[in-house]
Design an enzyme around this catalytic site. Structure first.
Site: not given
Ligand code: URA
Length: 275
Positions: A25, A95, A183, A238
């Site tokens: 790869h 790899e 989310r 968040r």
């Molecule tokens: N990467 C992720 O996986 N989640 C986020 O909220 C920001 C970057």
């Protein structure tokens, strides 16, 4: 063509080779990369990392895996992009190990779930909750995902030398960006009852941040006898629902280069000349 002839021309299915005889790869051959490799997720980030280097050369580029090599303040380094998530990280780490790579630092972005870290801050994950979905193919769920202590110490030293805001973290690596990271999928979208509790439950357990690669890299690297670490810039806050780089990506790239320089110096002093 007879079955016998087909057998004589065929490659090993267990260890296929690229057209250039390199690993399948990454399309790299022994000698293409040194023992110290920085691992961004995005192929474009290899150039951002190599901005700090001399003698930069793009060695290979195939799918999500792009490799550049060069030297940072005299230390030979490479950067290979892993793509997003555990499966492509596993391919990359395995790899690289075949090629003799012994030390890797992931450079990536993450979502903070604690008031300790805001946009642009750097998090060095010392360990991860393993929801990556890939490392369970290697070891059971009770096996820890943890960073190499010397790599963590070098990353701390690098952040101190560069004057960057940073802290140690306990990450949660998830094989999902949307639902698995809590989310909402939009008005009327799929939203099971457990999704509501993903972030609050991780906060209760004092997890600092969520991302998608580190646990798989730590486990697969450890099982290959490699030294693994990571420096992640906070691109998502968040709890406050804010998104933005705030210069963090550039800082993380420089931190990884500086940490590799520190590690190489220590390794040489201990007589491990590129191990
Ligand atoms: N990467 C992720 O996986 N989640 C986020 O909220 C920001 C970057």
């Amino acid at each position: 063509m007879s079955e016998n002839e087909k057998g004589a021309n065929a490659m090993s299915a267990n260890a296929p080779k690229a057209g250039n005889e390199g690993v399948y790869h990454l399309q790299l051959k022994p000698g293409d990369v040194p023992g110290y490799v920085i691992l961004p997720g995005a192929p474009e980030r290899t150039a951002l990392i190599a901005r700090h280097w001399e003698d930069v050369c793009q060695v290979a580029s195939c799918r999500e895996f792009r490799t550049v090599s060069g030297a940072y303040k005299g230390t030979r380094l490479a950067a290979t992009s892993t793509g997003i998530g555990g499966p492509s990280s596993e391919i990359c780490i395995h790899e690289l190990n075949v090629l003799g790579v012994h030390t890797c630092i992931r450079v990536g972005t993450t979502g903070s779930i604690t008031p300790r870290f805001d946009l642009g801050d750097l998090i060095i994950p010392v360990a991860c909750v393993r929801r990556d979905g890939t490392s369970v193919s290697y070891v059971g769920p009770e096996f820890p995902a943890f960073a190499d202590t010397r790599v963590v110490m070098a990353l701390i030293q690098a952040c101190e030398n560069l004057g960057f805001r940073y802290g140690l973290g306990l990450a949660c690596t998830v094989g999902s960006f949307y639902a698995g990271q809590g989310r909402p999928l939009g008005e009327g979208g799929y939203w099971p009852s457990f999704a509501e509790n993903i972030i609050p439950d991780l906060q209760q357990a004092r997890v600092t941040n969520i991302e998608m690669e580190t646990a798989a890299q730590y486990v697969v690297g450890y099982l290959h006898g490699m030294r693994m670490g990571a420096v992640l810039s906070v691109i998502a806050n968040r709890p406050l629902d804010r998104w933005g780089d705030q210069g963090g990506e550039e800082k993380a790239c420089l931190t990884a280069c500086e940490a590799m320089k520190i590690l190489e110096k220590q390794d040489m002093a201990r007589g491990w000349n590129d191990i």
